[in-house]
Enzyme design. Sequence first.
Site, PDB file in Angstrom:
ATOM      1  N   HIS A  59      42.360 -26.956 -18.686  1.00 26.20           N
ATOM      2  CA  HIS A  59      43.151 -27.997 -19.357  1.00 26.20           C
ATOM      3  C   HIS A  59      42.507 -28.492 -20.648  1.00 26.20           C
ATOM      4  O   HIS A  59      42.804 -29.590 -21.129  1.00 26.20           O
ATOM      5  CB  HIS A  59      43.400 -29.160 -18.388  1.00 26.20           C
ATOM      6  CG  HIS A  59      44.201 -28.743 -17.200  1.00 26.20           C
ATOM      7  ND1 HIS A  59      44.229 -29.448 -16.012  1.00 26.20           N
ATOM      8  CD2 HIS A  59      44.994 -27.666 -16.988  1.00 26.20           C
ATOM      9  CE1 HIS A  59      45.008 -28.816 -15.144  1.00 26.20           C
ATOM     10  NE2 HIS A  59      45.494 -27.737 -15.706  1.00 26.20           N
ATOM     11  N   CYS A  67      47.725 -25.666 -38.397  1.00 28.60           N
ATOM     12  CA  CYS A  67      46.976 -24.400 -38.518  1.00 28.60           C
ATOM     13  C   CYS A  67      46.239 -24.043 -37.234  1.00 28.60           C
ATOM     14  O   CYS A  67      45.558 -23.028 -37.162  1.00 28.60           O
ATOM     15  CB  CYS A  67      46.007 -24.471 -39.705  1.00 28.60           C
ATOM     16  SG  CYS A  67      44.582 -25.522 -39.405  1.00 28.60           S
ATOM     17  N   CYS A  78      43.521 -27.755 -43.367  1.00 30.92           N
ATOM     18  CA  CYS A  78      44.805 -27.831 -44.073  1.00 30.92           C
ATOM     19  C   CYS A  78      45.282 -29.266 -44.294  1.00 30.92           C
ATOM     20  O   CYS A  78      46.331 -29.479 -44.887  1.00 30.92           O
ATOM     21  CB  CYS A  78      45.871 -27.063 -43.279  1.00 30.92           C
ATOM     22  SG  CYS A  78      46.390 -27.941 -41.791  1.00 30.92           S
ATOM     23  N   THR A 129      39.666 -32.043  -5.946  1.00 29.80           N
ATOM     24  CA  THR A 129      41.002 -32.012  -6.558  1.00 29.80           C
ATOM     25  C   THR A 129      42.075 -32.326  -5.523  1.00 29.80           C
ATOM     26  O   THR A 129      41.984 -31.895  -4.377  1.00 29.80           O
ATOM     27  CB  THR A 129      41.309 -30.665  -7.230  1.00 29.80           C
ATOM     28  OG1 THR A 129      42.592 -30.747  -7.857  1.00 29.80           O
ATOM     29  CG2 THR A 129      41.270 -29.504  -6.237  1.00 29.80           C
ATOM     30  N   ALA A 189      31.312 -34.818  -3.138  1.00 28.14           N
ATOM     31  CA  ALA A 189      30.740 -33.571  -3.678  1.00 28.14           C
ATOM     32  C   ALA A 189      29.258 -33.723  -4.002  1.00 28.14           C
ATOM     33  O   ALA A 189      28.456 -32.840  -3.707  1.00 28.14           O
ATOM     34  CB  ALA A 189      31.514 -33.162  -4.922  1.00 28.14           C
TER      35      ALA A 189
HETATM   36  C1  BV8 Z   1      52.565 -25.725 -17.220  1.00 29.03           C
HETATM   37  C2  BV8 Z   1      44.620 -32.662 -19.227  1.00 29.03           C
HETATM   38  C3  BV8 Z   1      53.941 -23.954 -18.028  1.00 29.03           C
HETATM   39  C4  BV8 Z   1      45.123 -33.881 -19.896  1.00 29.03           C
HETATM   40  C5  BV8 Z   1      46.038 -32.275 -17.257  1.00 29.03           C
HETATM   41  C6  BV8 Z   1      55.076 -26.091 -10.207  1.00 29.03           C
HETATM   42  C7  BV8 Z   1      55.454 -27.041  -9.318  1.00 29.03           C
HETATM   43  C8  BV8 Z   1      55.602 -28.378  -9.764  1.00 29.03           C
HETATM   44  C9  BV8 Z   1      55.354 -28.762 -11.076  1.00 29.03           C
HETATM   45  C10 BV8 Z   1      54.976 -27.802 -11.941  1.00 29.03           C
HETATM   46  C11 BV8 Z   1      54.855 -26.475 -11.521  1.00 29.03           C
HETATM   47  N1  BV8 Z   1      54.480 -25.762 -12.591  1.00 29.03           N
HETATM   48  C12 BV8 Z   1      54.371 -26.590 -13.671  1.00 29.03           C
HETATM   49  C13 BV8 Z   1      54.667 -27.839 -13.294  1.00 29.03           C
HETATM   50  C14 BV8 Z   1      54.636 -29.009 -14.126  1.00 29.03           C
HETATM   51  C15 BV8 Z   1      53.228 -29.620 -14.228  1.00 29.03           C
HETATM   52  C16 BV8 Z   1      52.730 -30.094 -12.877  1.00 29.03           C
HETATM   53  O1  BV8 Z   1      51.963 -29.446 -12.204  1.00 29.03           O
HETATM   54  N2  BV8 Z   1      53.149 -31.310 -12.526  1.00 29.03           N
HETATM   55  C17 BV8 Z   1      52.645 -31.926 -11.292  1.00 29.03           C
HETATM   56  C18 BV8 Z   1      52.378 -33.374 -11.583  1.00 29.03           C
HETATM   57  C19 BV8 Z   1      53.591 -31.747 -10.184  1.00 29.03           C
HETATM   58  N3  BV8 Z   1      52.283 -28.649 -14.766  1.00 29.03           N
HETATM   59  C20 BV8 Z   1      52.213 -28.543 -16.114  1.00 29.03           C
HETATM   60  O2  BV8 Z   1      52.904 -29.161 -16.899  1.00 29.03           O
HETATM   61  C21 BV8 Z   1      51.171 -27.560 -16.618  1.00 29.03           C
HETATM   62  N4  BV8 Z   1      51.731 -26.690 -17.605  1.00 29.03           N
HETATM   63  O3  BV8 Z   1      52.926 -25.565 -16.078  1.00 29.03           O
HETATM   64  O4  BV8 Z   1      52.941 -24.914 -18.289  1.00 29.03           O
HETATM   65  C22 BV8 Z   1      55.140 -24.682 -18.316  1.00 29.03           C
HETATM   66  C23 BV8 Z   1      55.336 -25.122 -19.608  1.00 29.03           C
HETATM   67  C24 BV8 Z   1      56.555 -25.720 -19.877  1.00 29.03           C
HETATM   68  C25 BV8 Z   1      57.457 -26.008 -18.824  1.00 29.03           C
HETATM   69  C26 BV8 Z   1      57.175 -25.588 -17.511  1.00 29.03           C
HETATM   70  C27 BV8 Z   1      56.013 -24.896 -17.257  1.00 29.03           C
HETATM   71  C28 BV8 Z   1      50.033 -28.293 -17.358  1.00 29.03           C
HETATM   72  C29 BV8 Z   1      49.328 -29.195 -16.429  1.00 29.03           C
HETATM   73  C30 BV8 Z   1      48.067 -29.741 -17.104  1.00 29.03           C
HETATM   74  C31 BV8 Z   1      48.233 -31.193 -17.497  1.00 29.03           C
HETATM   75  N5  BV8 Z   1      46.977 -31.733 -18.004  1.00 29.03           N
HETATM   76  N6  BV8 Z   1      44.860 -32.712 -17.771  1.00 29.03           N
HETATM   77  C32 BV8 Z   1      44.395 -35.133 -19.464  1.00 29.03           C
HETATM   78  O5  BV8 Z   1      43.358 -35.026 -18.799  1.00 29.03           O
HETATM   79  O6  BV8 Z   1      44.866 -36.203 -19.853  1.00 29.03           O
HETATM   80  S1  BV8 Z   1      46.319 -32.382 -15.551  1.00 29.03           S
HETATM   81  C33 BV8 Z   1      45.111 -33.500 -14.959  1.00 29.03           C
HETATM   82  O7  BV8 Z   1      45.693 -34.031 -13.773  1.00 29.03           O
HETATM   83  C34 BV8 Z   1      43.795 -32.931 -14.546  1.00 29.03           C
HETATM   84  O8  BV8 Z   1      43.347 -31.944 -15.423  1.00 29.03           O
HETATM   85  C35 BV8 Z   1      44.119 -32.396 -13.146  1.00 29.03           C
HETATM   86  O9  BV8 Z   1      44.713 -31.141 -13.223  1.00 29.03           O
HETATM   87  C36 BV8 Z   1      45.147 -33.389 -12.653  1.00 29.03           C
HETATM   88  C37 BV8 Z   1      44.519 -34.478 -11.822  1.00 29.03           C
HETATM   89  O10 BV8 Z   1      44.261 -33.879 -10.591  1.00 29.03           O
HETATM   90  P1  BV8 Z   1      42.772 -33.917  -9.977  1.00 29.03           P
HETATM   91  O11 BV8 Z   1      41.789 -33.428 -11.001  1.00 29.03           O
HETATM   92  O12 BV8 Z   1      42.848 -33.248  -8.697  1.00 29.03           O
HETATM   93  O13 BV8 Z   1      42.480 -35.495  -9.831  1.00 29.03           O
HETATM   94  P2  BV8 Z   1      43.145 -36.523  -8.791  1.00 29.03           P
HETATM   95  O14 BV8 Z   1      42.750 -37.857  -9.242  1.00 29.03           O
HETATM   96  O15 BV8 Z   1      44.587 -36.197  -8.589  1.00 29.03           O
HETATM   97  O16 BV8 Z   1      42.415 -36.194  -7.395  1.00 29.03           O
HETATM   98  C38 BV8 Z   1      41.032 -36.409  -7.280  1.00 29.03           C
HETATM   99  C39 BV8 Z   1      40.652 -35.842  -5.921  1.00 29.03           C
HETATM  100  O17 BV8 Z   1      39.229 -35.970  -5.792  1.00 29.03           O
HETATM  101  C40 BV8 Z   1      41.285 -36.601  -4.758  1.00 29.03           C
HETATM  102  O18 BV8 Z   1      41.755 -35.659  -3.808  1.00 29.03           O
HETATM  103  C41 BV8 Z   1      40.118 -37.420  -4.186  1.00 29.03           C
HETATM  104  O19 BV8 Z   1      40.210 -37.569  -2.792  1.00 29.03           O
HETATM  105  C42 BV8 Z   1      38.931 -36.539  -4.544  1.00 29.03           C
HETATM  106  N7  BV8 Z   1      37.639 -37.229  -4.699  1.00 29.03           N
HETATM  107  C43 BV8 Z   1      37.424 -38.504  -5.085  1.00 29.03           C
HETATM  108  N8  BV8 Z   1      36.069 -38.756  -5.114  1.00 29.03           N
HETATM  109  C44 BV8 Z   1      35.451 -37.591  -4.764  1.00 29.03           C
HETATM  110  C45 BV8 Z   1      36.456 -36.612  -4.509  1.00 29.03           C
HETATM  111  N9  BV8 Z   1      36.170 -35.347  -4.140  1.00 29.03           N
HETATM  112  C46 BV8 Z   1      34.841 -35.030  -3.999  1.00 29.03           C
HETATM  113  N10 BV8 Z   1      33.821 -35.905  -4.253  1.00 29.03           N
HETATM  114  C47 BV8 Z   1      34.093 -37.182  -4.620  1.00 29.03           C
HETATM  115  N11 BV8 Z   1      33.072 -38.032  -4.831  1.00 29.03           N
END
Ligand code: BV8
Length: 254
Positions: free
Chosen positions: A129, A140, A159, A197, A240
């Site tokens: 990401h 550009c 640019c 994740t 982790a």
């Molecule tokens: C795309 C950068 C093609 C920006 C990010 C299929 C099904 C459904 C939806 C979709 C699909 N395909 C595509 C989609 C749409 C969308 C999507 O997935 N939506 C979701 C919400 C359903 N995907 C996209 O748009 C992707 N692009 O598919 O392109 C396309 C293009 C056009 C049209 C269609 C398709 C792009 C997705 C990337 C977005 N950018 N980040 C920024 O950072 O601001 S995503 C961002 O959110 C992160 O990078 C990460 O991926 C996500 C957050 O998730 P996690 O990292 O898991 O964090 P979270 O807080 O949720 O969870 C933390 C976990 O850690 C928890 O489980 C917790 O219990 C645990 N934890 C806590 N403490 C600890 C721990 N674990 C261990 N140790 C600890 N101490």
Amino acid sequence: MLPSRFVKTTEISQELRRRFAEARNVLVLTGAGVSAESGVPTFRGGGTSAVWKGMPFDVISSADMVQRNLPAVWEWFDYRRGVLESLKPNPAHHEIARWANRFPDFTLVTQNVDGLHQRAGSRDVIELHGSIWRARCVKCDSRHQIERGSVREDACLECGDRLRPDVVLFGEMLPPGAFEQAALKASQCDLCFVVGTSALVYPAAGLPEIAKKRGAYICEVNPEMTGLSHLCDEVISGKAGEILPLLSETTGRE
Ligand code: BV8
């Protein structure tokens, strides 16, 4: 339906110790949770939870918002870079960095844009990401590093057009080849770790499924169950930074 050998535990099983000691090809997928112990706020469950000025995460971090209000997007990423300025990698980042020299074939894939894996010494990290420490020109497409503690450029040095954060926003394609390379490595690994994740964002969350289909042993490290837990051979419910260092403790072979 949980895999037959599904183990939910708080410590490392004999099975995982053996596979860790014998593994030849290891892939690690990380999310925001691996940086939680460094003080980086997680997103709590992908896109839905409100994160910035009442705006849901997948709204402020979306391709649409770049079109509609680029300054607001920059404000959000400038804030996050500000938070990161004083934060350091934690034992989970450092442990994973050591694994690169431990296994004949090792791949680190992260959804995180915080750069903490690299600060812990990891190299060749597949940043699915993008990175909060880079900007790119909307015209550009040139990349511009944003140094720690520096004020970022607000126009392209090549640019002169506008710059945007070099991260993948919702609705945007991943960097060319990044997912393909990660998917290839996932299809070849014999041991796959899914660390910190919620596995709600695709296509990243699809990688462990690819590894599973090819017979890899899947181990999740997360204090909570996730959308992927059902797929895992072993779920270690813990932090982790506390769990990962336990792995190389006993198996020697530093
Ligand atoms: C795309 C950068 C093609 C920006 C990010 C299929 C099904 C459904 C939806 C979709 C699909 N395909 C595509 C989609 C749409 C969308 C999507 O997935 N939506 C979701 C919400 C359903 N995907 C996209 O748009 C992707 N692009 O598919 O392109 C396309 C293009 C056009 C049209 C269609 C398709 C792009 C997705 C990337 C977005 N950018 N980040 C920024 O950072 O601001 S995503 C961002 O959110 C992160 O990078 C990460 O991926 C996500 C957050 O998730 P996690 O990292 O898991 O964090 P979270 O807080 O949720 O969870 C933390 C976990 O850690 C928890 O489980 C917790 O219990 C645990 N934890 C806590 N403490 C600890 C721990 N674990 C261990 N140790 C600890 N101490």
